[in-house]
Enzyme design. Structure first.
Site, short mmCIF file in Angstrom:
data_model
loop_
_atom_site.label_atom_id
_atom_site.label_comp_id
_atom_site.label_asym_id
_atom_site.label_seq_id
_atom_site.Cartn_x
_atom_site.Cartn_y
_atom_site.Cartn_z
N TYR A 11 -1.00 -12.80 -9.26
CA TYR A 11 -0.69 -11.36 -9.32
C TYR A 11 -1.17 -10.74 -10.64
O TYR A 11 -1.75 -9.66 -10.66
CB TYR A 11 0.81 -11.20 -9.13
N SER A 63 -0.06 -3.10 -12.53
CA SER A 63 1.30 -3.55 -12.88
C SER A 63 1.32 -3.97 -14.35
O SER A 63 0.31 -4.43 -14.89
CB SER A 63 1.69 -4.76 -12.03
N ASP A 80 -5.10 -2.71 7.43
CA ASP A 80 -5.04 -3.86 6.53
C ASP A 80 -6.13 -3.64 5.49
O ASP A 80 -7.33 -3.65 5.84
CB ASP A 80 -5.29 -5.14 7.33
N VAL A 81 -5.74 -3.43 4.24
CA VAL A 81 -6.73 -3.06 3.22
C VAL A 81 -7.73 -4.18 2.90
O VAL A 81 -8.72 -3.94 2.23
CB VAL A 81 -6.06 -2.58 1.90
N ASP A 139 -0.65 1.49 6.45
CA ASP A 139 0.08 0.26 6.12
C ASP A 139 -0.32 -0.80 7.13
O ASP A 139 -0.69 -0.49 8.27
CB ASP A 139 1.60 0.51 6.20
N LYS A 167 -3.88 -7.79 -10.88
CA LYS A 167 -3.51 -6.49 -11.45
C LYS A 167 -4.33 -6.18 -12.71
O LYS A 167 -4.60 -5.01 -13.00
CB LYS A 167 -2.00 -6.46 -11.74
#
Ligand SMILES: NC(=O)c1ccc[n+]([C@@H]2O[C@H](COP(=O)([O-])OP(=O)(O)OC[C@H]3O[C@@H](n4cnc5c(N)ncnc54)[C@H](O)[C@@H]3O)[C@@H](O)[C@H]2O)c1
Length: 245
Positions: free
Chosen positions: A153, A140, A61-62, A39, A157
Site C-alpha cells: 500500500y 495516503s 473495476d478500475v 464502483d 500510494k
C-alpha cells in the site's frame, strides 16, 4: 464566487459506493456537479447515486482498461463533458514482508496505482480536447511515511504521487490540473480491521486530537476540483490532523 463551485461540471468518482468516495460524490453534488459514482460493486454504486440529484451509479473495476474506457464514455454520454476525475477506489491487503504474498502485493499496486493511471489516461483524453479539467488522486499518508505491514500500500500510494506530478507536467499546458491528497486516519470501513491499540497509538500522534471523517477529505478534494484551486497543480495536500507533518 457566488454560484456553487462545480455548477454545470461533470465529475467521476471511483470507489464512490461508500466511505471517502461517497463523501466526495455528495460534496460534489451539493456543489452543483453532475456526478458519476463508479464502483466495482455496481449495485451499491447505483443505490448511492439514487440518493443524489443529477447522479448515476455504474459498475467499474478500475483495473480493467475496457471498463475504465466505458466509464468515461458513460460520463460524457450522460452529461456531455468530463471536468473532474477523482481516483479514489482501493483496498488494503496488509501483511508484514514475512507474510505478504506476491499476489497481494500486485493486487494493491494494481487497484491504486494502475487503476489511477488508467483513469488518468482516459480522463486526460477528454480533458485535453476540452482544454480544461481537474484530476485528483487519493494517495495516503502511508505513501509519505511508510507503514509497517503496508509495503504494498505504501509503495502504491507513493507511486500515485509520482503519477500526479508527471501527469501535472504533461497536462498543464492543456489547461488540465492534477493534484493528490494524502489522508491520514479516516473513519471508514477501510480501517475496520485495525486493532484498537493501533488506533489509540495513532490518535496520540494527531495534533488535532481526533480521527478524520470522510467529509474532512471531501472538502479538500472539492477545493482542488474547483476553480478555487485554479493555479494549483502537482500539489500533494496532507489531510491528517497534523500527523506525520
Ligand atoms: N480510510 C482511511 O483511513 C484512508 C486513509 C488514506 C487514504 N485512504 C484512501 O481513500 C480511498 C477510499 O478509501 P475508504 O477508506 O473510503 O475505503 P472503503 O473501503 O470504504 O471504500 C473503497 C471503495 O472502493 C471500491 N473498490 C475497491 N476496489 C475497486 C476497484 N477495483 N474498482 C472500483 N472500485 C473499487 C470498494 O468497493 C469501496 O466502495 C482509498 O484509495 C484509500 O486507500 C483511506
Amino acid at each position: 464566487m457566488s454560484e456553487p463551485l462545480l455548477q454545470g461540471r461533470t465529475a467521476v468518482v471511483t470507489g464512490a459506493a461508500q466511505g471517502i468516495g461517497l463523501a466526495i460524490a455528495q460534496a460534489f453534488s451539493r456543489a452543483g456537479a453532475g456526478v458519476v459514482l463508479a464502483d466495482i460493486d455496481g449495485d451499491a454504486a447505483v443505490a448511492a447515486a439514487a440518493t443524489l440529484p443529477a447522479a448515476i451509479g455504474i459498475r467499474c473495476d478500475v483495473t480493467s482498461e475496457d471498463e475504465v474506457a466505458a466509464m468515461v464514455g458513460q460520463a460524457t454520454g450522460a452529461f456531455g463533458s468530463l471536468d473532474v476525475m477523482v481516483n479514489n477506489a482501493g483496498f488494503v491487503r496488509d501483511a508484514t514482508l514475512r507474510n505478504l504474498t506476491l499476489e497481494d502485493f500486485r493486487a494493491v499496486l494494481d487497484v491504486h496505482l494502475v487503476g489511477a493511471w488508467l483513469c488518468t489516461r482516459a480522463a486526460a483524453d477528454v480533458m485535453r480536447e476540452q482544454k480544461s479539467g481537474s484530476i485528483v488522486n487519493i494517495s495516503s499518508l502511508s505513501g509519505k511515511v511508510g507503514n509497517p505491514g503496508q509495503t504494498n500500500y505504501s509503495a502504491a500510494k507513493a507511486g500515485m504521487v509520482g503519477l500526479t506530478k508527471a501527469a501535472a507536467k504533461e497536462l498543464g499546458r492543456h489547461g488540465v490540473r492534477v493534484n493528490a491528497v494524502q489522508p491520514g486516519l479516516i473513519e471508514t470501513a477501510l480501517i475496520g480491521g485495525m486493532r484498537p491499540e493501533v488506533i489509540e497509538a495513532r490518535l496520540a500522534d494527531i495534533p488535532l486530537g481526533r480521527i478524520g471523517q470522510p467529509d474532512d477529505v471531501a472538502k479538500v478534494v472539492l477545493f482542488l476540483a474547483s476553480d478555487m484551486a485554479s493555479y494549483v497543480t502537482g500539489a500533494v495536500i496532507e489531510i491528517t490532523g497534523g500527523r506525520g507533518m
